[in-house]
Design a protein around this motif. Structure first.
Motif, mmCIF file in Angstrom:
data_model
loop_
_atom_site.group_PDB
_atom_site.id
_atom_site.type_symbol
_atom_site.label_atom_id
_atom_site.label_comp_id
_atom_site.label_asym_id
_atom_site.label_seq_id
_atom_site.Cartn_x
_atom_site.Cartn_y
_atom_site.Cartn_z
ATOM 1 N N LEU A 1 0.805 -1.150 -0.089
ATOM 2 C CA LEU A 1 -0.053 -0.028 0.157
ATOM 3 C C LEU A 1 0.816 1.389 0.037
ATOM 4 O O LEU A 1 0.362 2.298 -0.761
ATOM 5 C CB LEU A 1 -0.826 -0.075 1.113
ATOM 6 C CG LEU A 1 -2.081 -0.980 0.989
ATOM 7 C CD1 LEU A 1 -2.781 -1.219 2.461
ATOM 8 C CD2 LEU A 1 -3.167 -0.644 0.035
ATOM 9 N N ALA A 2 1.981 1.295 0.922
ATOM 10 C CA ALA A 2 2.792 2.402 0.718
ATOM 11 C C ALA A 2 3.500 2.448 -0.599
ATOM 12 O O ALA A 2 3.686 3.600 -1.026
ATOM 13 C CB ALA A 2 3.886 2.317 1.728
ATOM 14 N N TYR B 1 2.340 1.407 -3.602
ATOM 15 C CA TYR B 1 1.450 1.421 -4.839
ATOM 16 C C TYR B 1 0.098 2.163 -4.565
ATOM 17 O O TYR B 1 -0.602 2.210 -5.274
ATOM 18 C CB TYR B 1 1.281 0.019 -5.165
ATOM 19 C CG TYR B 1 2.260 -0.584 -5.635
ATOM 20 C CD1 TYR B 1 3.264 -0.444 -6.800
ATOM 21 C CD2 TYR B 1 2.729 -2.076 -5.056
ATOM 22 C CE1 TYR B 1 4.507 -1.063 -7.136
ATOM 23 C CE2 TYR B 1 3.811 -2.597 -5.396
ATOM 24 C CZ TYR B 1 4.666 -2.244 -6.564
ATOM 25 O OH TYR B 1 5.831 -2.794 -6.625
ATOM 26 N N GLY B 2 0.209 2.603 -3.426
ATOM 27 C CA GLY B 2 -1.223 3.351 -2.977
ATOM 28 C C GLY B 2 -2.226 2.486 -2.879
ATOM 29 O O GLY B 2 -2.107 1.488 -2.702
ATOM 30 N N ASP B 3 -3.572 2.959 -2.755
ATOM 31 C CA ASP B 3 -4.856 2.205 -2.547
ATOM 32 C C ASP B 3 -4.863 1.552 -4.130
ATOM 33 O O ASP B 3 -5.703 1.749 -4.853
ATOM 34 C CB ASP B 3 -6.119 2.938 -2.481
ATOM 35 C CG ASP B 3 -5.765 3.546 -0.872
ATOM 36 O OD1 ASP B 3 -5.431 2.694 -0.226
ATOM 37 O OD2 ASP B 3 -6.560 4.561 -0.625
ATOM 38 N N GLY C 1 -1.903 -0.026 -9.497
ATOM 39 C CA GLY C 1 -1.615 1.075 -8.550
ATOM 40 C C GLY C 1 -0.736 1.997 -9.268
ATOM 41 O O GLY C 1 -0.795 2.017 -10.439
ATOM 42 N N ARG C 2 -0.250 2.998 -8.316
ATOM 43 C CA ARG C 2 0.765 3.928 -8.947
ATOM 44 C C ARG C 2 2.148 3.719 -7.961
ATOM 45 O O ARG C 2 2.008 3.437 -6.790
ATOM 46 C CB ARG C 2 0.254 5.373 -8.620
ATOM 47 C CG ARG C 2 -1.010 5.635 -9.376
ATOM 48 C CD ARG C 2 -1.393 7.112 -9.420
ATOM 49 N NE ARG C 2 -1.691 7.939 -10.421
ATOM 50 C CZ ARG C 2 -1.585 7.674 -11.741
ATOM 51 N NH1 ARG C 2 -0.943 6.578 -12.270
ATOM 52 N NH2 ARG C 2 -2.169 8.428 -12.583
ATOM 53 N N LEU D 1 4.067 5.158 -5.836
ATOM 54 C CA LEU D 1 4.170 6.107 -4.860
ATOM 55 C C LEU D 1 5.561 6.045 -3.803
ATOM 56 O O LEU D 1 5.753 7.150 -3.171
ATOM 57 C CB LEU D 1 2.724 6.273 -4.472
ATOM 58 C CG LEU D 1 1.686 6.627 -5.033
ATOM 59 C CD1 LEU D 1 0.437 6.365 -4.216
ATOM 60 C CD2 LEU D 1 1.667 7.573 -5.839
ATOM 61 N N GLY E 1 5.027 8.019 -9.757
ATOM 62 C CA GLY E 1 3.718 8.498 -9.773
ATOM 63 C C GLY E 1 3.046 7.783 -10.964
ATOM 64 O O GLY E 1 1.935 7.868 -10.996
#
Length: 139
Positions: free
Chosen positions: A61-62, A64-66, A89-90, A92, A102
């Motif tokens: 999650l950290a 690639y984000g949500d 994801g992104r 991040l 990003g």
């Protein structure tokens, strides 16, 4: 009719691996799980606890984000359940030494899970690491 084993893996994918509720790993995984990282160049087996797996999901999650996770295939035979999924994801957070860009990132992964007494006790996972590396290098 869905078997208990398939139901366990489906819930694991949609709640834990997806990042919706990483702590549900305590309910769906055995106290110690053998995790076989199937890689042509360096096959590795590690032992994971539900807490370690939940932390692994939080790391994703950290990084690639949500992210979204779509289960593309899920079927079982006996105590084994095959799952293939696409995660989007992104980028991040730092991944494999690559600073965040990003940019969108897609991962295609498959695993075979072994379920005993309603909990995952072992799995064999294959991730398209080459494809992930190509996406991280494109910045």
């Amino acid at each position: 009719m869905e078997t208990t084993e398939t139901r366990v893996v489906r819930e694991f994918m949609t709640r834990v691996r997806s990042g919706v509720d990483p702590d549900a790993a305590h309910r769906l995984m055995a106290d110690r799980v053998l995790a076989h990282q199937v890689q042509a160049e360096d096959e590795l087996t590690v032992e994971r606890t539900p807490s370690q797996y939940a932390a692994h999901v939080r790391d994703m999650l950290a990084a690639y984000g949500d992210f979204s996770l779509r289960v593309d295939e899920l079927f079982g035979a006996g105590d084994r359940v095959y799952a293939r999924w696409t995660q989007r994801g992104r980028h991040l957070g730092e991944v494999d030494g690559f600073p965040p860009t990003g940019l969108p990132v897609t991962q295609v992964t498959s695993a075979v899970y072994r379920v005993r007494d309603g909990r995952i006790v072992e799995y064999w996972i294959q991730i398209d690491r080459h494809g992930l590396g190509a996406q991280l290098r494109r910045s």
